[in-house]
Scaffold this motif. Structure first.
Motif, mmCIF file in Angstrom:
data_model
loop_
_atom_site.group_PDB
_atom_site.id
_atom_site.type_symbol
_atom_site.label_atom_id
_atom_site.label_comp_id
_atom_site.label_asym_id
_atom_site.label_seq_id
_atom_site.Cartn_x
_atom_site.Cartn_y
_atom_site.Cartn_z
ATOM 1 N N TYR A 36 36.103 42.367 39.764
ATOM 2 C CA TYR A 36 36.297 41.572 40.913
ATOM 3 C C TYR A 36 37.490 40.442 40.681
ATOM 4 O O TYR A 36 38.299 40.576 39.435
ATOM 5 N N THR A 37 38.159 39.706 41.677
ATOM 6 C CA THR A 37 39.011 38.723 41.298
ATOM 7 C C THR A 37 38.552 37.516 42.141
ATOM 8 O O THR A 37 37.782 37.722 43.017
ATOM 9 N N ASP A 38 39.194 36.310 41.776
ATOM 10 C CA ASP A 38 38.402 35.104 42.275
ATOM 11 C C ASP A 38 39.136 34.846 43.831
ATOM 12 O O ASP A 38 38.385 34.531 44.764
ATOM 13 N N TRP A 39 40.076 35.383 44.202
ATOM 14 C CA TRP A 39 40.688 35.591 45.730
ATOM 15 C C TRP A 39 40.228 36.416 46.538
ATOM 16 O O TRP A 39 40.748 36.341 47.723
ATOM 17 N N LYS A 62 33.559 38.759 47.295
ATOM 18 C CA LYS A 62 32.618 37.695 47.608
ATOM 19 C C LYS A 62 31.280 37.973 48.386
ATOM 20 O O LYS A 62 30.133 37.590 48.262
ATOM 21 N N ASN A 100 36.129 39.807 35.569
ATOM 22 C CA ASN A 100 37.285 39.160 36.357
ATOM 23 C C ASN A 100 38.615 40.065 36.120
ATOM 24 O O ASN A 100 39.138 39.675 34.915
ATOM 25 N N GLY A 151 41.306 37.595 34.743
ATOM 26 C CA GLY A 151 40.600 36.559 33.747
ATOM 27 C C GLY A 151 41.393 36.608 32.628
ATOM 28 O O GLY A 151 42.380 37.422 32.221
#
Length: 179
Positions: free
Chosen positions: A46-49, A54, A80, A83
């Motif tokens: 995944y990525t935070d954005w 989500k 991530n 990350g």
């Protein structure tokens, strides 16, 4: 009044504690665990954005059937793709040397995500009991959509699905149980 409040708090705490959660770990932890107890790895890249990432977390990975099945049959890894985690895989240590601290939005892709050929998020990557990469699936999947992949990989049925026709028949005959 105080007793009613405490009773409500107890009910809420009990509900939260009894809800099934996926036991996430790092890739390094999963690879180490495989040495003691060989088990396949299910990796959420995944990525935070990433909005669909989500939603996957909230709607699919919070599903009790998904969590119970993943915990029983896999080491679950949360990774991530942008990350800074150091990952040692097949005698090479992967990092993210171009990561920019404090950068908002997209950052540079981790070299491990690049090595896995991850091109979209979310991507779910499977590894066999010896850490060898297996097929990956991309995009948001509901619990019902993810079920066929989780079960196909866990049971090693994927080894028999060598043609599009075989995959189509497998899908047509698959009877899911996740809600």
């Amino acid at each position: 009044m105080k007793k009613q409040f405490l009773f409500m708090v107890a009910i809420l705490v009990t509900g939260v504690l009894s809800a099934q959660k996926i036991n996430w770990m790092s890739m390094n932890e999963a690879l180490e665990a495989q040495k003691e107890n060989p088990k396949k790895i299910f990796m959420d890249v995944y990525t935070d954005w990433c909005g669909p990432c989500k939603i996957l977390d909230r709607k699919t990975f919070q599903n009790e059937d998904v969590a119970k099945y993943v915990n029983k049959h896999y080491y679950a890894v949360k990774f991530n793709a942008e990350g800074t985690e150091k990952i040692t895989y097949q005698d090479f240590t992967y990092t993210n040397p171009n990561y920019k601290e404090g950068k908002r939005g997209r950052n540079s892709q981790h070299l491990f995500a690049n090595a896995l050929k991850v091109r979209a998020y979310p991507t779910m990557v499977f590894f066999d009991e010896k850490g060898k990469k297996l097929p990956a699936i991309t995009g948001y999947h509901t619990p019902e959509q993810l079920e066929i992949y989780l079960k196909m990989i866990a049971s090693d049925d994927y080894k028999e699905l060598t043609t599009q026709k075989a995959w189509k028949e497998y899908q047509e005959n698959f009877e899911g149980t996740f809600n």
